[in-house]
Design an enzyme around this catalytic site. Structure first.
Site, PDB file in Angstrom:
ATOM      1  N   LYS A   1      63.817   5.388  42.076  1.00  0.00           N
ATOM      2  CA  LYS A   1      64.473   6.168  41.031  1.00  0.00           C
ATOM      3  C   LYS A   1      65.901   6.483  41.466  1.00  0.00           C
ATOM      4  O   LYS A   1      66.119   6.850  42.628  1.00  0.00           O
ATOM      5  CB  LYS A   1      63.704   7.477  40.795  1.00  0.00           C
ATOM      6  CG  LYS A   1      62.272   7.252  40.328  1.00  0.00           C
ATOM      7  CD  LYS A   1      62.229   6.695  38.912  1.00  0.00           C
ATOM      8  CE  LYS A   1      60.801   6.548  38.424  1.00  0.00           C
ATOM      9  NZ  LYS A   1      60.750   6.136  37.009  1.00  0.00           N
TER      10      LYS A   1
ATOM     11  N   ASP B   1      65.828   2.463  38.797  1.00  0.00           N
ATOM     12  CA  ASP B   1      65.443   3.022  37.500  1.00  0.00           C
ATOM     13  C   ASP B   1      66.197   4.323  37.277  1.00  0.00           C
ATOM     14  O   ASP B   1      65.998   5.287  38.010  1.00  0.00           O
ATOM     15  CB  ASP B   1      63.927   3.272  37.516  1.00  0.00           C
ATOM     16  CG  ASP B   1      63.389   3.821  36.202  1.00  0.00           C
ATOM     17  OD1 ASP B   1      64.179   4.100  35.289  1.00  0.00           O
ATOM     18  OD2 ASP B   1      62.151   3.969  36.105  1.00  0.00           O
TER      19      ASP B   1
ATOM     20  N   GLU C   1      66.746  -0.353  35.427  1.00  0.00           N
ATOM     21  CA  GLU C   1      65.830   0.025  34.340  1.00  0.00           C
ATOM     22  C   GLU C   1      66.348   1.265  33.635  1.00  0.00           C
ATOM     23  O   GLU C   1      66.828   2.198  34.280  1.00  0.00           O
ATOM     24  CB  GLU C   1      64.460   0.300  34.962  1.00  0.00           C
ATOM     25  CG  GLU C   1      63.405   0.775  33.996  1.00  0.00           C
ATOM     26  CD  GLU C   1      62.024   0.796  34.644  1.00  0.00           C
ATOM     27  OE1 GLU C   1      61.784  -0.011  35.570  1.00  0.00           O
ATOM     28  OE2 GLU C   1      61.186   1.627  34.240  1.00  0.00           O
TER      29      GLU C   1
ATOM     30  N   GLU D   1      59.975   1.482  27.998  1.00  0.00           N
ATOM     31  CA  GLU D   1      58.951   2.534  27.943  1.00  0.00           C
ATOM     32  C   GLU D   1      59.252   3.572  26.870  1.00  0.00           C
ATOM     33  O   GLU D   1      58.343   4.252  26.407  1.00  0.00           O
ATOM     34  CB  GLU D   1      58.781   3.198  29.314  1.00  0.00           C
ATOM     35  CG  GLU D   1      59.927   4.082  29.729  1.00  0.00           C
ATOM     36  CD  GLU D   1      59.783   4.594  31.166  1.00  0.00           C
ATOM     37  OE1 GLU D   1      59.875   3.771  32.081  1.00  0.00           O
ATOM     38  OE2 GLU D   1      59.578   5.791  31.364  1.00  0.00           O
TER      39      GLU D   1
ATOM     40  N   ASP E   1      55.142  -0.572  26.670  1.00  0.00           N
ATOM     41  CA  ASP E   1      54.278   0.532  27.084  1.00  0.00           C
ATOM     42  C   ASP E   1      53.045   0.477  26.189  1.00  0.00           C
ATOM     43  O   ASP E   1      53.158   0.236  24.992  1.00  0.00           O
ATOM     44  CB  ASP E   1      55.043   1.848  26.902  1.00  0.00           C
ATOM     45  CG  ASP E   1      54.232   3.059  27.289  1.00  0.00           C
ATOM     46  OD1 ASP E   1      54.534   3.665  28.324  1.00  0.00           O
ATOM     47  OD2 ASP E   1      53.297   3.419  26.539  1.00  0.00           O
TER      48      ASP E   1
ATOM     49  N   HIS F   1      55.643  -1.188  31.528  1.00  0.00           N
ATOM     50  CA  HIS F   1      55.683   0.157  32.098  1.00  0.00           C
ATOM     51  C   HIS F   1      54.249   0.620  32.343  1.00  0.00           C
ATOM     52  O   HIS F   1      53.373   0.422  31.498  1.00  0.00           O
ATOM     53  CB  HIS F   1      56.365   1.102  31.107  1.00  0.00           C
ATOM     54  CG  HIS F   1      56.289   2.553  31.492  1.00  0.00           C
ATOM     55  ND1 HIS F   1      55.675   3.511  30.704  1.00  0.00           N
ATOM     56  CD2 HIS F   1      56.757   3.199  32.581  1.00  0.00           C
ATOM     57  CE1 HIS F   1      55.776   4.693  31.294  1.00  0.00           C
ATOM     58  NE2 HIS F   1      56.422   4.540  32.429  1.00  0.00           N
TER      59      HIS F   1
END
Lengths: 421, 421
Positions: free
Chosen positions: A210, A238, A264, A291, A314, A341
């Site tokens: 992240k 992400d 992402e 997602e 998703d 996701h």
């Protein structure tokens, strides 16, 4: 088969207490499910849910209760159309936000019921359908400028002779996964290092970190991960929608030296043109999103505008299995890999069925395809996702793997369950 | 000033009994409002609502109840940010659907409270703010690739010297309107003819017809309207999202001979690239959309992609006054006219404030600008929209004109009010 009743549950896990799942946009999620049980007139049950991160889960449950009268007493076969074509309900979207999340839960519950009745895991049930049957599951409104039903049928027919081989291969070898468990924003460096080493030891060939809260932190964490993982394990990053377009471009320039495989959610999930601009600027780093993409119309445009390299559907954000089949067909037509996701509550359990179906019957390819894996909350499901050697094993239990254990439905019921007392 | 309490109401009018409001996508709307009353710590009240067409209004009310704890006990000034930046709630959109509709109601209620306290109708309060103050009301995240705060400030400063003149002009002459009352899809031809003649007699220079259900019907109705109205009164047509892109192009080719001024909502409100393709094909007919555009990020792209000629903001679909100021600024920067969506319940009352503000302080232009008018349900508001000679008169009562009469709140409460017994 008709729907006799719909039961709904507000289920929440107090995950914010541990910073599991923390990222730049979502610092303190309580992973939750708005959960529905469809009972057919013969007593059979289908279970489905949508995933949220806490507050507002009661609104999605209210949406489930508002949608239930549209389907009770009606056949199960046109449930998706009934839920998405009600003119008054449609005003509240159309096909987005709370109502669409609730629709996903109900559509998925219907597929769980169908697959249980067929005695097959969902992916095998879907892979047993003819190209015409698969095409008929899609709502083609708003799609035909990009893909027609006839072109989709051709695409499915091209690979239908070799489906059985791929089904066997999937049962034998499973499907590649990557892990996000190492890289939550709330984790200290030594924990990231330990978990990254563990990921490689477990057979994963891609790890996700992240990013997006603080550039200096991100540089340090990416450098650490690259050092630990070496040059051959892929690192995805992400940003969870944290950036405007110029921020995304500048931030990724600073992270480029760590050779990220994809970025992402660099910006708003609604910003198709923004993703296209970022993609042009960050090449050869890939752009991934999905997602939070509201529906098939937005996925269509991301492909038309050449705005993404990786389609991250998703299981529960668009309207469940039916709308996700539209997304799989669009991605295949535009020759982009689908890398779903997962994580959250039950998303790994559910979405693997869609990727297994994609390989068996739609794209026919595993190139650069991976399903996200997060080692989290699987113990609450009757048919939990199983991983070995960095790959998802093929689901074998009849249904969509979306059914929670009865004791979890009781213990994590919000606000009355024992976990919240 | 802090918020002491939030009261919520589910208000519905049984309009489906008369086919008022019928169109190709919405055959039987029951015009409704999810309604909120903010009470400040000194007892002052602000009223706001969002508009729905019936079923599901209870879900929006549940969303109001879910959002209320975020703002109770907190200052009113950062209410918009509190509502849109809560990380757990944001997952349910972000910034779209049910949660965003509810956010609109609360943001609008806060502005009603502020304007009442200032002793000014909202449009005059907004027109009294400095360029810097106006710019500070916008959430600039995801916008800066199209418009920066500095550029917006420049745009506002350019016309600030002449604001007072335009405020005087608006008070004297009002703002042009067009009418949709003649053209509902459920109306027979003789009623359309009578209402079209009445519209011209009332001073309107543009009339809107609903299209998109049956091409032969549309051709007959457009021919009738053009005959009755003559060549100089503009006819807009509105498909309410009924078409895929190829359908829209073919259908509009068949209606071109009747010289439509714009085609409104030809396809999905999420389809930016689709609108751009339709616009290229139907030129010189204009493309209009906005009443279902989820948020400022989608409006931004419609302008970046040159996909629309007419920006039809809605007072209650995006997050109320604050996000609509972003839309006004974007439209002005791209030199596109804003012609708001109205009708429904109270939309005429509310949205006129935004157009009056737009002319006074943002675009500074009335060219090809008109506010929709539907003669419907105004009697339920304390400060109803007034029309004379085809123009909206300037609102003069302090507030946002969003307060319903107490007896209407009681009688149309759903399901317990007398109107529903």
């Amino acid at each position: 088969m008709r729907i006799a009743s719909v039961r709904t549950h507000d289920i929440r896990f107090p995950t914010s207490r541990e910073l599991d799942g923390s990222d730049a946009m979502n610092p303190d999620p309580d992973y939750s499910a708005a959960y529905a049980v469809l009972q057919a007139d013969d007593g059979a049950e289908g279970h489905g849910f949508t995933f949220t991160i806490g507050r507002g889960n009661e609104v999605v449950r209210a949406a489930l209760d508002a949608l239930a009268p549209l389907i009770i007493g009606k056949p199960i076969d046109d449930l998706y159309q009934r839920l998405t074509h009600d003119s008054q309900i449609r005003w509240l979207g159309p096909e987005k936000g709370v109502m669409h999340l609730a629709t996903a839960a109900l559509v998925n519950a219907a597929w769980d019921l169908r697959a249980k009745r067929a005695g097959l895991p969902l992916w095998e049930l879907l892979a047993s359908l003819s190209p015409d049957e698969i095409v008929s599951l899609v709502d083609w409104r708003y799609l035909t400028d990009a893909l027609t039903p006839a072109a989709a049928r051709d695409l499915l027919s091209d690979s239908s002779d070799s489906r059985a081989d791929r089904v066997s291969e999937l049962k034998k070898h499973g499907y590649p996964a990557y892990t996000t468990s190492a890289g939550w924003l709330g984790y200290p460096d030594d924990k990231i290092e330990r978990l990254a080493r563990q990921a490689v030891a477990d057979g994963f060939r891609m790890v996700k970190l992240k990013v997006g809260a603080d550039l200096q932190d991100d540089v340090r964490r990416c450098a650490l991960a690259r050092t630990v993982l070496g040059p051959d394990v892929r690192i995805a990053v992400d940003a969870n929608q944290r950036w405007s377009v110029p921020d995304a471009v500048a931030w990724m320039a600073a992270l480029a030296e760590f050779d990220p495989w994809w970025i992402e959610e660099p910006t708003s999930p609604d910003d198709i043109l923004g993703h296209a601009a970022i993609r042009r600027a960050v090449h050869p780093v890939r752009v991934a999103t999905g997602e939070h993409i509201a529906n098939r119309v937005v996925f269509k445009q991301l492909l038309q505008a050449d705005a993404v390299d990786v389609v991250q559907l998703d299981a529960c954000r668009v309207a469940g299995v039916n709308e996700n089949i539209a997304v799989l067909l669009l991605a295949a037509a535009y020759r982009k890999p689908v890398c779903p996701h997962a994580g959250g509550v039950g998303l790994c359990e559910a979405v693997r069925h869609l990727s297994f179906f994609d390989y068996a019957a739609v794209s026919g390819s595993l190139d650069d395809r991976v399903i996200e894996y997060v080692d989290h909350l699987h113990e609450h499901f009757l048919d939990p996702a199983l991983i070995a050697g960095g790959r998802y094993l093929a689901p074998t239990v009849p249904g969509f793997s979306t059914q929670m254990r009865p004791e979890s439905l009781t213990r994590y019921a919000y606000p009355e369950g024992a976990a919240w007392q």
